[in-house]
Design an enzyme around this catalytic site. Sequence first.
Site, PDB file in Angstrom:
ATOM      1  N   GLU A  44       0.852  -1.198   0.000  1.00 16.41           N
ATOM      2  CA  GLU A  44       0.000   0.000   0.000  1.00 16.41           C
ATOM      3  C   GLU A  44       0.888   1.250   0.000  1.00 16.41           C
ATOM      4  O   GLU A  44       1.839   1.338   0.772  1.00 16.41           O
ATOM      5  CB  GLU A  44      -0.844  -0.049   1.275  1.00 16.41           C
ATOM      6  CG  GLU A  44      -1.837   1.083   1.450  1.00 16.41           C
ATOM      7  CD  GLU A  44      -2.674   0.908   2.720  1.00 16.41           C
ATOM      8  OE1 GLU A  44      -2.335   0.025   3.546  1.00 16.41           O
ATOM      9  OE2 GLU A  44      -3.668   1.642   2.893  1.00 16.41           O
ATOM     10  N   LYS A 128      -9.314   2.524  -2.118  1.00 17.05           N
ATOM     11  CA  LYS A 128      -9.624   1.793  -0.877  1.00 17.05           C
ATOM     12  C   LYS A 128     -10.991   2.189  -0.330  1.00 17.05           C
ATOM     13  O   LYS A 128     -11.312   3.376  -0.269  1.00 17.05           O
ATOM     14  CB  LYS A 128      -8.531   2.127   0.137  1.00 17.05           C
ATOM     15  CG  LYS A 128      -8.560   1.386   1.442  1.00 17.05           C
ATOM     16  CD  LYS A 128      -7.334   1.802   2.281  1.00 17.05           C
ATOM     17  CE  LYS A 128      -7.195   0.999   3.555  1.00 17.05           C
ATOM     18  NZ  LYS A 128      -5.946   1.372   4.292  1.00 17.05           N
ATOM     19  N   CYS A 164      -5.598  -3.354   1.867  1.00 15.89           N
ATOM     20  CA  CYS A 164      -5.427  -3.459   3.320  1.00 15.89           C
ATOM     21  C   CYS A 164      -6.729  -3.644   4.099  1.00 15.89           C
ATOM     22  O   CYS A 164      -7.289  -4.731   4.122  1.00 15.89           O
ATOM     23  CB  CYS A 164      -4.655  -2.235   3.816  1.00 15.89           C
ATOM     24  SG  CYS A 164      -3.710  -2.547   5.355  1.00 15.89           S
ATOM     25  N   GLY A 326      24.520   7.663  25.997  1.00 16.66           N
ATOM     26  CA  GLY A 326      25.214   7.509  27.263  1.00 16.66           C
ATOM     27  C   GLY A 326      25.305   6.036  27.615  1.00 16.66           C
ATOM     28  O   GLY A 326      24.332   5.289  27.461  1.00 16.66           O
ATOM     29  N   SER A 328      25.806   3.779  30.794  1.00 14.89           N
ATOM     30  CA  SER A 328      25.840   3.892  32.252  1.00 14.89           C
ATOM     31  C   SER A 328      26.407   2.634  32.894  1.00 14.89           C
ATOM     32  O   SER A 328      26.631   2.613  34.095  1.00 14.89           O
ATOM     33  CB  SER A 328      24.414   4.099  32.766  1.00 14.89           C
ATOM     34  OG  SER A 328      23.664   2.913  32.551  1.00 14.89           O
ATOM     35  N   ILE A 331      21.653  -2.077  32.041  1.00 16.53           N
ATOM     36  CA  ILE A 331      21.131  -2.956  31.003  1.00 16.53           C
ATOM     37  C   ILE A 331      20.550  -2.178  29.819  1.00 16.53           C
ATOM     38  O   ILE A 331      20.746  -2.536  28.662  1.00 16.53           O
ATOM     39  CB  ILE A 331      20.080  -3.924  31.630  1.00 16.53           C
ATOM     40  CG1 ILE A 331      19.458  -4.845  30.584  1.00 16.53           C
ATOM     41  CG2 ILE A 331      18.976  -3.152  32.324  1.00 16.53           C
ATOM     42  CD1 ILE A 331      20.269  -6.035  30.304  1.00 16.53           C
ATOM     43  N   ASP A 332      19.805  -1.065  30.112  1.00 14.90           N
ATOM     44  CA  ASP A 332      19.114  -0.360  29.033  1.00 14.90           C
ATOM     45  C   ASP A 332      20.104   0.218  28.024  1.00 14.90           C
ATOM     46  O   ASP A 332      19.929   0.068  26.805  1.00 14.90           O
ATOM     47  CB  ASP A 332      18.253   0.778  29.592  1.00 14.90           C
ATOM     48  CG  ASP A 332      17.113   0.269  30.461  1.00 14.90           C
ATOM     49  OD1 ASP A 332      16.679  -0.877  30.261  1.00 14.90           O
ATOM     50  OD2 ASP A 332      16.668   1.026  31.338  1.00 14.90           O
ATOM     51  N   ASN A 403      18.698  15.488  39.935  1.00  9.96           N
ATOM     52  CA  ASN A 403      18.364  15.664  38.526  1.00  9.96           C
ATOM     53  C   ASN A 403      19.414  16.471  37.756  1.00  9.96           C
ATOM     54  O   ASN A 403      19.545  16.321  36.544  1.00  9.96           O
ATOM     55  CB  ASN A 403      16.999  16.337  38.386  1.00  9.96           C
ATOM     56  CG  ASN A 403      15.862  15.350  38.581  1.00  9.96           C
ATOM     57  OD1 ASN A 403      16.042  14.144  38.383  1.00  9.96           O
ATOM     58  ND2 ASN A 403      14.699  15.849  38.964  1.00  9.96           N
ATOM     59  N   THR A 427      17.857   6.191  26.058  1.00 16.38           N
ATOM     60  CA  THR A 427      17.995   4.764  26.394  1.00 16.38           C
ATOM     61  C   THR A 427      16.884   4.246  27.307  1.00 16.38           C
ATOM     62  O   THR A 427      16.855   3.063  27.620  1.00 16.38           O
ATOM     63  CB  THR A 427      19.355   4.509  27.066  1.00 16.38           C
ATOM     64  OG1 THR A 427      19.464   5.362  28.205  1.00 16.38           O
ATOM     65  CG2 THR A 427      20.497   4.809  26.107  1.00 16.38           C
ATOM     66  N   LYS A 548       5.047  14.332  30.438  1.00 15.47           N
ATOM     67  CA  LYS A 548       6.433  13.954  30.167  1.00 15.47           C
ATOM     68  C   LYS A 548       6.521  13.181  28.855  1.00 15.47           C
ATOM     69  O   LYS A 548       7.400  13.414  28.039  1.00 15.47           O
ATOM     70  CB  LYS A 548       6.953  13.038  31.280  1.00 15.47           C
ATOM     71  CG  LYS A 548       7.600  13.726  32.440  1.00 15.47           C
ATOM     72  CD  LYS A 548       8.389  12.677  33.254  1.00 15.47           C
ATOM     73  CE  LYS A 548       9.081  13.316  34.427  1.00 15.47           C
ATOM     74  NZ  LYS A 548       9.967  12.369  35.133  1.00 15.47           N
TER      75      LYS A 548
END
Lengths: 577, 577
Positions: A44, A128, A164, A326, A328, A331-332, A403, A427, A548
């Site tokens: 499409e 469509k 679709c 970054g 750190s 894990i992320d 922060n 991240t 946020k």
Amino acid sequence: MPRLRLALAQTNPIVGDLAGNAEQVLDAARAAAAAGADILVTGEMALSGYPIEDLASRPGFLAKCRDAVPTLAKRLQDAGLGDLVVIVGHPDGPFEPRLLGTSSAPTAIAQNCASVLQHGHTKARYAKHHLPNYSVFDEYRVFIPGDELLVLRLRGVDVAVIVCEDLWRDGGPLGRVLEADAGLLVVLNASPFERDKDEVRLPLVTRRAIETNTTVAYVNLVGGQDDLVFDGDSVVVDGTGDILARAPQFVEHVLVIDLDLEPANLGVELPDNVRRVTLTVPEHSGTRLDRDVATLPDDREQLWNALVLGLRDYVDKNGFSSVALGLSGGIDSAVCASLAADAIGADRVFGVSMPSRWSSDHSRSDADDTAERIGLHYSVEPIADLVLPIEHQLDLTGVAAENVQARVRGIILMALSNAHGHLVLTTGNKTELSVGYSTMYGDSVGGFAPLKDVPKLLVWDLARWRNEHAASLGETPPIPESSIAKPPSAELRPGQTDQDSLPPYEVLDGILDAYITNALGREDVAALGFDEETVDFVVGLVDRSEWKRRQGAIGPKISGMAFGRDRRLPITYRPSH
Amino acid sequence: MPRLRLALAQTNPIVGDLAGNAEQVLDAARAAAAAGADILVTGEMALSGYPIEDLASRPGFLAKCRDAVPTLAKRLQDAGLGDLVVIVGHPDGPFEPRLLGTSSAPTAIAQNCASVLQHGHTKARYAKHHLPNYSVFDEYRVFIPGDELLVLRLRGVDVAVIVCEDLWRDGGPLGRVLEADAGLLVVLNASPFERDKDEVRLPLVTRRAIETNTTVAYVNLVGGQDDLVFDGDSVVVDGTGDILARAPQFVEHVLVIDLDLEPANLGVELPDNVRRVTLTVPEHSGTRLDRDVATLPDDREQLWNALVLGLRDYVDKNGFSSVALGLSGGIDSAVCASLAADAIGADRVFGVSMPSRWSSDHSRSDADDTAERIGLHYSVEPIADLVLPIEHQLDLTGVAAENVQARVRGIILMALSNAHGHLVLTTGNKTELSVGYSTMYGDSVGGFAPLKDVPKLLVWDLARWRNEHAASLGETPPIPESSIAKPPSAELRPGQTDQDSLPPYEVLDGILDAYITNALGREDVAALGFDEETVDFVVGLVDRSEWKRRQGAIGPKISGMAFGRDRRLPITYRPSH
């Protein structure tokens, strides 16, 4: 039975790049013709990319899309591909604004079309009918629905063409395909990946094939477009539900297949609103092609591939030469770095370790280790001397002081981006984002968030899978075992762990899955067996974090309910209890 | 002719706050009853707030909205207001998902309703037919259209009830109102403010009144909800087009009017799908009320009021006690400070001057002057000693170094926000935002951007108007003349002005108005007489800034095409030339 050789072009267009996208179709047409195909079908809107969003309301843009169709037809002819029937998806317009009538949208001036090209000309066009306007789709906002069905008669076979969503709805074009007694139904799609979607999509195609007793050829786009990742996975299913061909996921591909099809029933009268166009294709000799049926990898490998493709296409389609992030030691960031290296090569990835006064030794060594395992560019920028003057001048304590550390890191990454043109990767993962556990303009800086739709538990799963995958290939596992094993911490104060502020991730991700992905109410989440106070706490965090999330980077959607296009909620909202 | 005393309740609901919003309706009902009214009509969704976006897809939320209706009816009765007919807007559901049919949205489980309450009970309900799905509206995404018309017979008069978009479309409910020969048409609306909208809305109401030869009572919400500002401006127009009553803009108000109406034509048979409900209202004696027709202030005062209300409601509805903003001495921050003081009082506004090495003397003195004129809380935080360590450690030059200054200012504002709970205001204007002339995570930090939809030339206009307005009241003009008069500069390097990087604002705003607000293509913008190279330059900046805008704060919409809900474009987009 007449035989048609069908080619499905799984292309990866860039929205707006009409010339480049047409080149992809031409390349696919060359491959299809070389393989002796009679018909080539694209996904499409392969010519414009998908979704084009409010570009569909710009008359100038539409006029360019409209012009691109005869241009493509002529280029196909000039390239000696005139005999090939090419069915290509594109927006068409501008039309008179759709006027009035029930639930009409007065601003729509476009249609979502498939054009049939042969011998240098446009032979037919289908618009469509069903315009999805839920989840990530906003088509009813910008498109006018079509109301005519198209059937092509080729070598005695009736081939119906739809787009679709037309396949997903009972009634409408599908019913008329039944009446028209088509031998083949081709469907042009732009169907984004989401986890377990193959458990919905293939059964649907199969059910439609069986219901209509028609072979169904389902062609999907591939590639990342902002927060959507199209996975390809084009497939052909016959009227008994048998899978005749299947293209691999997440790569551009031309799938070619021989189909022995029911000849058109010449006694059937055409229903109203069905247009039939007869096209002549040359006879081919040659042996019947073997089936070509790709198998899907397991869930985690699919997810990894989706994230890699989403990241690669965002970087490349937007013209970035490199990414920065970054590191750190956690894990992320390790998983993001590994995804980035898989997406664009480690030589285009710049990792920065930014230790503070509170960074542990293992954070520094795990960050070093990540960089070394992956082989990315690496630098260390300690932040203590940059943070202290700010803390002192403003006399900051507590969260306000914590922060500042994250925000100075943000400044460093953005300065490197300004100086060297890197795209900064955010991240953070979906769990953090859900509950607002991040520092605005701190660890949340960046243009693209690879893990935006990946909950924390799944981050660990993917890390383990990626390491196992490397091991199975005899390669160095990219993610340090200690980054996987240690308790997660933002390290903004001594001894901090995520669980100082949040429930255990097993509980948290369970509640978030119920509240966000499954959109259950507070009471229904609690009824699943979670502690009521914990549910209230988590739901409160999610509701208050909407502002946020609105200011965050985009990232690839992999679930049924991702932040961004999928889930649209007010910021100003006072829940009633 | 029978006489009805009608009250229109222009309330300011908070999305989700069912109890608080019901309290507003009760207060209006008390006022209406005290004024001897027979009927009270609220705006669209007055009980839930509007727009509720994907909250409409949550069964739990809908169930609470449904329950709130009989609760309100009972509270009205208990308050001794049972005789008053109250027509209140609210979402209703959950219903079975809308199924199939052309262009249906399988996820919609709600309807957009008006319920008629009297004597403690719900006497009738109308569901909106026409679901707008363009511009800022996404109703087709979440609502199921209604298909029945409602006529109330009161004191021998037929009163038809419809909701918002129903009035705007030819055909549909309006046609049936004609057939039903109603004497009064009441319309519940949630119609957001935009510049010159009174030039569209009032003529429409007037045209409908004349076409149907019916008195039309148009009730609108008032108040800010995220980026929308509802302006009230409720109005009653008779079948000759005469304005019988008009409520003031931007304030909560109960408008009461006596209407002498055509009695129901008893010979007319009800068309299909029209439901008639007869209600008894007590007779009132007393003299006929005078007309109450508010006049609209001029354009600039309307705009100022819209910005003030949008800001006030964002702050108050989200529970912030105060706002903080950087005061640069420039026009944008001075206007934001003045808006904030008008919205929530200067004692809740915290201005911070953050001079750098490159800040001019006039910047500092103009910032001081702004603070003193407005009487806000004021502090000075020089940034040179905070910026230098970062510049030196990272060895930054050029734009990368310049941006560090803006980002350190962002850190300061966010640290003050973290320490004291201020909402940070982003002071950038629409022109800057359009072309990306700002520093991500620098001057772009903040949760709310009062000037997000105000182009630079209009910022100057509004500043002049606000000062003149103050002078006319004998007050101190809040904005320093030198902030208005001096050439704009980001002051990130010595001697910098905006026009080093951008065309003159007269040209820039002209091009942006054509390209963004009027959605013209590049060629059509140039055809207006702008230099082609300049158009290409500006259009290129706009197209490349989409990712920045996606990460920015929300702000009140005042134009026909604001960034945010109105204009939805891909980030990944490669224009074809």
